[in-house]
Design an enzyme around this catalytic site. Sequence first.
Site, PDB file in Angstrom:
ATOM      1  N   VAL A   1      80.669  85.111  75.443  1.00  0.00           N
ATOM      2  CA  VAL A   1      81.551  83.922  75.669  1.00  0.00           C
ATOM      3  C   VAL A   1      82.920  83.893  75.315  1.00  0.00           C
ATOM      4  O   VAL A   1      83.879  83.454  76.070  1.00  0.00           O
ATOM      5  CB  VAL A   1      80.901  82.604  74.732  1.00  0.00           C
ATOM      6  CG1 VAL A   1      81.853  81.510  74.728  1.00  0.00           C
ATOM      7  CG2 VAL A   1      79.453  82.592  75.106  1.00  0.00           C
ATOM      8  N   TYR A   2      83.181  84.825  74.305  1.00  0.00           N
ATOM      9  CA  TYR A   2      84.656  84.946  73.996  1.00  0.00           C
ATOM     10  C   TYR A   2      85.189  85.809  75.059  1.00  0.00           C
ATOM     11  O   TYR A   2      86.486  85.460  75.533  1.00  0.00           O
ATOM     12  CB  TYR A   2      84.363  85.717  72.543  1.00  0.00           C
ATOM     13  CG  TYR A   2      85.957  86.684  72.377  1.00  0.00           C
ATOM     14  CD1 TYR A   2      86.955  86.084  71.659  1.00  0.00           C
ATOM     15  CD2 TYR A   2      86.091  88.133  72.630  1.00  0.00           C
ATOM     16  CE1 TYR A   2      88.330  86.812  71.655  1.00  0.00           C
ATOM     17  CE2 TYR A   2      87.335  88.799  72.202  1.00  0.00           C
ATOM     18  CZ  TYR A   2      88.053  87.917  71.770  1.00  0.00           C
ATOM     19  OH  TYR A   2      89.510  88.632  71.422  1.00  0.00           O
ATOM     20  N   GLN A   3      84.665  86.859  75.511  1.00  0.00           N
ATOM     21  CA  GLN A   3      85.393  87.659  76.794  1.00  0.00           C
ATOM     22  C   GLN A   3      85.517  86.868  77.860  1.00  0.00           C
ATOM     23  O   GLN A   3      86.495  86.991  78.840  1.00  0.00           O
ATOM     24  CB  GLN A   3      84.612  88.743  77.123  1.00  0.00           C
ATOM     25  CG  GLN A   3      84.211  89.822  75.954  1.00  0.00           C
ATOM     26  CD  GLN A   3      85.661  90.737  75.944  1.00  0.00           C
ATOM     27  OE1 GLN A   3      86.653  90.136  75.395  1.00  0.00           O
ATOM     28  NE2 GLN A   3      85.551  91.982  76.002  1.00  0.00           N
TER      29      GLN A   3
END
Length: 218
Positions: free
Chosen positions: A128-130
């Site tokens: 999700v961060y990427q």
Amino acid sequence: MRIVIAGGHGQIALRLERLLAARGDEAVGVIRNPQQSEDLRAAGAEPAVLDLESASVEDVAELLRGADAAVFAAGAGPNSGSARKDTVDRGAAVLFADAAERAGVRRYVVVSSMGADPEHPGDEVFDVYQRAKGEADANVRARSGLDWTVLRPGMLTNDAGTGQVLLAASTGRGPIPRDDVAAVLLELLDTPATAGLTLELISGSKPVAVAVKDIAGN
């Protein structure tokens, strides 16, 4: 120069603030927690308390007016969940870019992540961060009103900086001390010809100033 840094208490931001202050520039660090103000002052920076998850574009623009450059170095942090990856790593980055445009601050440098991609697969928090970082980068790179540079460091370490780096459109995976990331950010701010570039960064064999000069000339 007056440089406004989102995520002003982050490890890379504090290093950049010290570098700016050491040469007489004005660093303003945007922080959410007022208790972090003394750490910024100790680094030679001016703290500006503002929550980028709830602030309006005009709130942030007011802070940015008169700045020579804006640096987005904020992040939700390693212990945060998926929701804050979206509100900070994507949403706050877009807000900061909106505010920079409104304030007339063209120079905009983003500290992103190697592998950031709006289409990054997977359901883990890191995935999700990427995606969030990738979406923020894509948003910034689509703007004609900003002279943007996106910096994507490799695996960050707290080793002492060597001043020797590899900076390129694609470097492959590798570590990079936070000291050296801050040094590269400082050099990017001084090198307008790096506008429009998305760059990966790992440890290497070129002095920071040479690496930035070479990439600016390509």
